[in-house]
Design an enzyme around this catalytic site. Structure first.
Site, short mmCIF file in Angstrom:
data_model
loop_
_atom_site.label_atom_id
_atom_site.label_comp_id
_atom_site.label_asym_id
_atom_site.label_seq_id
_atom_site.Cartn_x
_atom_site.Cartn_y
_atom_site.Cartn_z
CG HIS A 145 -1.63 1.27 1.49
ND1 HIS A 145 -2.94 1.51 1.12
CD2 HIS A 145 -1.22 2.41 2.10
CE1 HIS A 145 -3.28 2.73 1.48
NE2 HIS A 145 -2.26 3.30 2.09
CD GLU A 146 2.15 3.37 3.82
OE1 GLU A 146 2.35 4.46 3.29
OE2 GLU A 146 1.19 3.16 4.59
CG HIS A 174 0.60 6.32 -0.40
ND1 HIS A 174 -0.58 6.90 -0.83
CD2 HIS A 174 0.31 5.75 0.80
CE1 HIS A 174 -1.53 6.68 0.06
NE2 HIS A 174 -1.02 5.97 1.06
CG ASP A 191 -6.54 0.59 0.41
OD1 ASP A 191 -5.47 0.51 1.03
OD2 ASP A 191 -7.60 1.02 0.93
#
Ligand SMILES: [Zn+2]
Length: 427
Positions: free
Chosen positions: A288-289, A292, A370
């Protein structure tokens, strides 16, 4: 009959300030009532039915309600402080005092202005102590989250103060100098300087400042680390930018974040999170990170911030010599330092309405990250389980009022996020 401009300004401010207070207070009340009503239905919300005990749900409701009740008083207290600073004569008093003190020392340009800004910042820092201490040592402690000690808390505050002096004062000095020395386009020069400074902070914060408060270590050897390294390679993320942080020395809350740009970009997993998650779930959080990072979210947020800064400084440039604005708050003569202080105090009721817009963008980023995690891992389960676990362990509010979350939440609610994961085709 003519109404003096000063009175009009004060009246307009009070109306906007009152509206902002009513909205904030009202949203909190709405949320409290909503959480209680959902709780009274006596059934666990969707997605949590097999993942959470009734006791855990009860505790999360109690935690949410306790924070909401505290928020009532914190909101009123914070508003009163702002009103006292603006209308008790404190500003003109500090303005005179700062000038007196500055005149006694060597004549450094803008020294009076610097002292004035620093003084006002100190007043707010001291005034925020009671709510800060209650929240940390009473509220968080009651639910087993607080792990910080008085000594560590005091050390944190002192470090913060020192950093404020070392970084904040030179920054302010340059801003005040630019305002004075660069003519009518000062706001453009200031814009360039502050943008550059912001960019510098994005680089300096993770590498030099955050390590003053926490230890950052590369992930411990083991399966999680090995699988993370493989994932990083697959995604194209620099593997020496993945850290574990000792968040547990202050709080039992768990989290993870992505920060920095260019060479300083890094993903940080709290040690509390690593301890809670299975390897698959930890990997999902990391993916998920990385989402980003892949989708350049930090850069996009920086661009938005820069646009706001540009508009804000332009508006400030229109007000900086407008005498009635200063007179309205008891200051006889306009000065650049007073303009900065007034602007930051008065801009609240205006920027307040921008908050939900920024949150909207941030929530969009969360959905994207996500989705990236699910598609990269080709499996929706670990991301879903990680979200559920984060929610349960942090006693997050399972049923926020939709208006409250739309206004305040930078992340979609867990229910919204899991719902969105279910709509991903490959999931
Ligand atoms: Zn995120």
């Amino acid at each position: 009959m003519l109404v003096p401009m000063e009175q009009l300004i004060v009246a307009a401010f009070l109306v906007l300030f009152g509206v902002e207070f009513a909205v904030e207070f009202g949203l909190n009340e709405l949320n409290l009532r909503y959480v209680r009503a959902k709780w009274a239905e006596n059934k666990l919300p969707d997605f949590f039915q097999h993942n959470m005990s009734d006791e855990q749900y009860a505790k999360s409701v109690q935690y949410t309600l306790a924070k909401g009740r505290f928020q009532r008083w914190a909101e009123i207290y914070g508003r009163l402080i702002t009103l006292v600073v603006l209308f008790s004569g404190l500003l003109p008093f500090m303005d005179r005092l700062a000038k007196d003190v500055a005149n006694r020392f060597v004549s450094i340009a803008n020294l009076g202005g610097l002292i004035f800004c620093l003084g006002v910042a100190l007043v707010f820092a001291v005034a925020s102590l009671p709510t800060d201490l209650y929240s940390t040592f009473e509220l968080e402690a009651r639910f087993g989250f607080n792990k910080t000690t008085w000594k560590l808390h005091l050390t944190d505050k002192l470090k913060g103060l020192l950093l404020g002096i070392l970084i904040g004062l030179p920054f302010l000095f340059v801003v005040l100098w630019l305002m004075e020395a660069t003519g009518s386009y000062w706001w453009l020069w200031t814009f360039l300087f502050v943008s550059g400074f912001q960019l510098l902070m994005v680089i300096v914060y993770p590498t030099l400042i955050a390590p003053l408060f926490n230890k950052f270590e590369s992930l411990p050897e083991g399966e999680l680390r090995n699988r993370i390294l493989r994932l990083a390679e697959q995604v194209g993320f620099k593997t020496n930018g993945i850290f574990s942080m000792d968040g547990s020395k202050r709080s039992a809350h768990s989290n993870a974040y992505f920060t920095g740009i260019g060479q300083t970009k890094r993903i940080v997993l709290f040690d509390t999170l690593i301890a809670q998650m299975t390897i698959d779930q930890g990997l999902a959080v990391l993916a998920h990170e990385m989402g980003h990072y892949k989708m350049k979210h930090i850069r996009r947020m920086l661009v938005v911030q820069t646009v706001f800064l540009f508009c804000g400084l332009y508006i400030l440039s229109l007000l900086v010599n407008y005498k009635p604005l200063f007179g309205a708050f008891g200051l006889d003569n306009p000065s650049n330092a007073a303009a900065l202080v007034l602007f930051s105090l008065l801009s609240g009721p205006a920027t307040f309405y921008l908050g939900p817009l920024i949150n909207l963008l941030s929530r969009k980023h969360e959905y994207e990250a996500d989705r990236f995690a699910v598609e990269t891992l080709r499996n929706p389960r670990p991301m879903e389980e990680a979200l559920i676990k984060l929610t349960v362990k942090n006693l997050a509010n399972l049923t926020p009022h939709p208006w409250y979350s739309a206004y305040h939440y930078s992340h979609p609610t867990p229910t919204e996020r899991i719902g969105a994961i279910h709509t991903i085709p490959s999931a």
